[in-house]
Write a protein that holds these residues in place. Structure first.
Motif, PDB file in Angstrom:
ATOM      1  N   THR A   1       0.822  -1.462  -0.071  1.00 34.49           N
ATOM      2  CA  THR A   1      -0.122   0.021   0.076  1.00 34.49           C
ATOM      3  C   THR A   1       0.773   1.734   0.162  1.00 34.49           C
ATOM      4  O   THR A   1       0.639   2.353  -0.600  1.00 34.49           O
ATOM      5  CB  THR A   1      -0.377  -0.041   1.128  1.00 34.49           C
ATOM      6  OG1 THR A   1      -1.606  -0.646   0.899  1.00 34.49           O
ATOM      7  CG2 THR A   1      -1.882   1.264   1.455  1.00 34.49           C
TER       8      THR A   1
ATOM      9  N   ALA B   1      -4.056  12.927   1.327  1.00 35.89           N
ATOM     10  CA  ALA B   1      -4.962  11.655   1.801  1.00 35.89           C
ATOM     11  C   ALA B   1      -3.795  10.010   1.038  1.00 35.89           C
ATOM     12  O   ALA B   1      -5.327   9.406   1.340  1.00 35.89           O
ATOM     13  CB  ALA B   1      -5.638  12.313   0.343  1.00 35.89           C
TER      14      ALA B   1
ATOM     15  N   ARG C   1      -4.323   8.834   4.503  1.00 37.09           N
ATOM     16  CA  ARG C   1      -5.527   9.434   5.610  1.00 37.09           C
ATOM     17  C   ARG C   1      -5.820   7.723   4.505  1.00 37.09           C
ATOM     18  O   ARG C   1      -6.445   6.610   5.952  1.00 37.09           O
ATOM     19  CB  ARG C   1      -6.762  10.050   4.243  1.00 37.09           C
ATOM     20  CG  ARG C   1      -6.720  11.453   5.995  1.00 37.09           C
ATOM     21  CD  ARG C   1      -7.851  12.041   5.850  1.00 37.09           C
ATOM     22  NE  ARG C   1      -8.080  12.690   4.585  1.00 37.09           N
ATOM     23  CZ  ARG C   1      -7.149  13.328   3.933  1.00 37.09           C
ATOM     24  NH1 ARG C   1      -6.250  14.234   4.183  1.00 37.09           N
ATOM     25  NH2 ARG C   1      -7.359  13.978   2.162  1.00 37.09           N
ATOM     26  N   HIS C   2      -5.911   7.384   3.584  1.00 36.73           N
ATOM     27  CA  HIS C   2      -6.225   5.969   2.753  1.00 36.73           C
ATOM     28  C   HIS C   2      -5.451   5.507   3.584  1.00 36.73           C
ATOM     29  O   HIS C   2      -5.706   3.886   4.122  1.00 36.73           O
ATOM     30  CB  HIS C   2      -5.861   6.575   0.932  1.00 36.73           C
ATOM     31  CG  HIS C   2      -5.774   5.192   0.560  1.00 36.73           C
ATOM     32  ND1 HIS C   2      -7.377   3.912   0.383  1.00 36.73           N
ATOM     33  CD2 HIS C   2      -4.851   3.715   0.553  1.00 36.73           C
ATOM     34  CE1 HIS C   2      -6.451   3.022   0.162  1.00 36.73           C
ATOM     35  NE2 HIS C   2      -5.820   2.830  -0.007  1.00 36.73           N
TER      36      HIS C   2
ATOM     37  N   ASP D   1      -6.816   4.277   7.269  1.00 32.55           N
ATOM     38  CA  ASP D   1      -8.292   4.233   6.906  1.00 32.55           C
ATOM     39  C   ASP D   1      -8.305   2.587   6.725  1.00 32.55           C
ATOM     40  O   ASP D   1      -9.062   1.080   7.573  1.00 32.55           O
ATOM     41  CB  ASP D   1      -8.456   4.180   5.632  1.00 32.55           C
ATOM     42  CG  ASP D   1      -9.305   5.681   5.912  1.00 32.55           C
ATOM     43  OD1 ASP D   1      -9.505   6.016   7.332  1.00 32.55           O
ATOM     44  OD2 ASP D   1     -10.193   5.942   5.578  1.00 32.55           O
ATOM     45  N   ARG D   2      -7.190   1.673   6.814  1.00 27.84           N
ATOM     46  CA  ARG D   2      -7.081   0.344   5.446  1.00 27.84           C
ATOM     47  C   ARG D   2      -6.425  -0.033   6.787  1.00 27.84           C
ATOM     48  O   ARG D   2      -6.492  -1.946   6.870  1.00 27.84           O
ATOM     49  CB  ARG D   2      -6.273   0.675   4.159  1.00 27.84           C
ATOM     50  CG  ARG D   2      -5.740  -0.944   3.606  1.00 27.84           C
ATOM     51  CD  ARG D   2      -5.837  -0.556   2.154  1.00 27.84           C
ATOM     52  NE  ARG D   2      -5.812  -1.993   1.869  1.00 27.84           N
ATOM     53  CZ  ARG D   2      -4.844  -3.178   1.397  1.00 27.84           C
ATOM     54  NH1 ARG D   2      -4.358  -2.350   0.682  1.00 27.84           N
ATOM     55  NH2 ARG D   2      -5.032  -3.689   0.705  1.00 27.84           N
TER      56      ARG D   2
END
Length: 145
Positions: A71, A108, A111-112, A115-116
């Motif tokens: 990621t 962003a 943040r992704h 969240d993941r």
């Protein structure tokens, strides 16, 4: 689209502990072209949850981090958004050093990732490093090829 780079790995000791590096193979001759394209440095510091006494992650935990690692690394594989300079594992932390394109939205992106992977603890910062001082410093200190 840039062809994926091969990865170089190395390990040594620093302050009495093992330190492991992974980095894409970037020739010094490429710096002049890459530096203006990627003037900002993103540093993501991941505090590893399960480490051995020497500060390296337990092998089972390390294997479980593959999706997390992808990621953080995948957006930079084609070098459109940036280029990974170095991934360092040392003293219970894994730190990702990524040089970013000017318009890449680091907030962003993080943040992704948060969240993941809500159970992983990591922090980040973004600073200007037009001269690639950090990467050049590591290359000199640890004798990167």
């Amino acid at each position: 689209m840039t062809q994926a780079r091969t990865w170089l790995t190395a390990n040594t000791e620093h302050e009495g502990f093992p330190i492991y590096f992974r980095r894409p193979h970037i020739e010094v001759s490429e710096f002049a072209t890459l530096q203006p394209r990627y003037p900002r440095l993103l540093i993501v510091t991941h505090v590893l949850k399960h480490v051995e006494e020497n500060g390296l992650p337990r092998s089972d935990y390390n294997a479980s981090l593959e999706s997390f690692d992808m990621t953080l690394a995948a957006p930079f594989e084609d070098e459109t958004n940036g280029v990974i300079a170095l991934i360092e594992t040392f003293a219970g932390k894994r730190t990702y050093y990524v040089y970013l394109a000017p318009l890449f939205d680091a907030d962003a992106f993080i943040r992704h990732a948060q969240d993941r992977f809500p159970d992983e603890r990591f922090s980040y910062s973004v600073d200007e490093d037009r001269a690639w001082r950090l990467f050049r410093g590591y290359a000199a200190d640890f004798d990167f090829p």
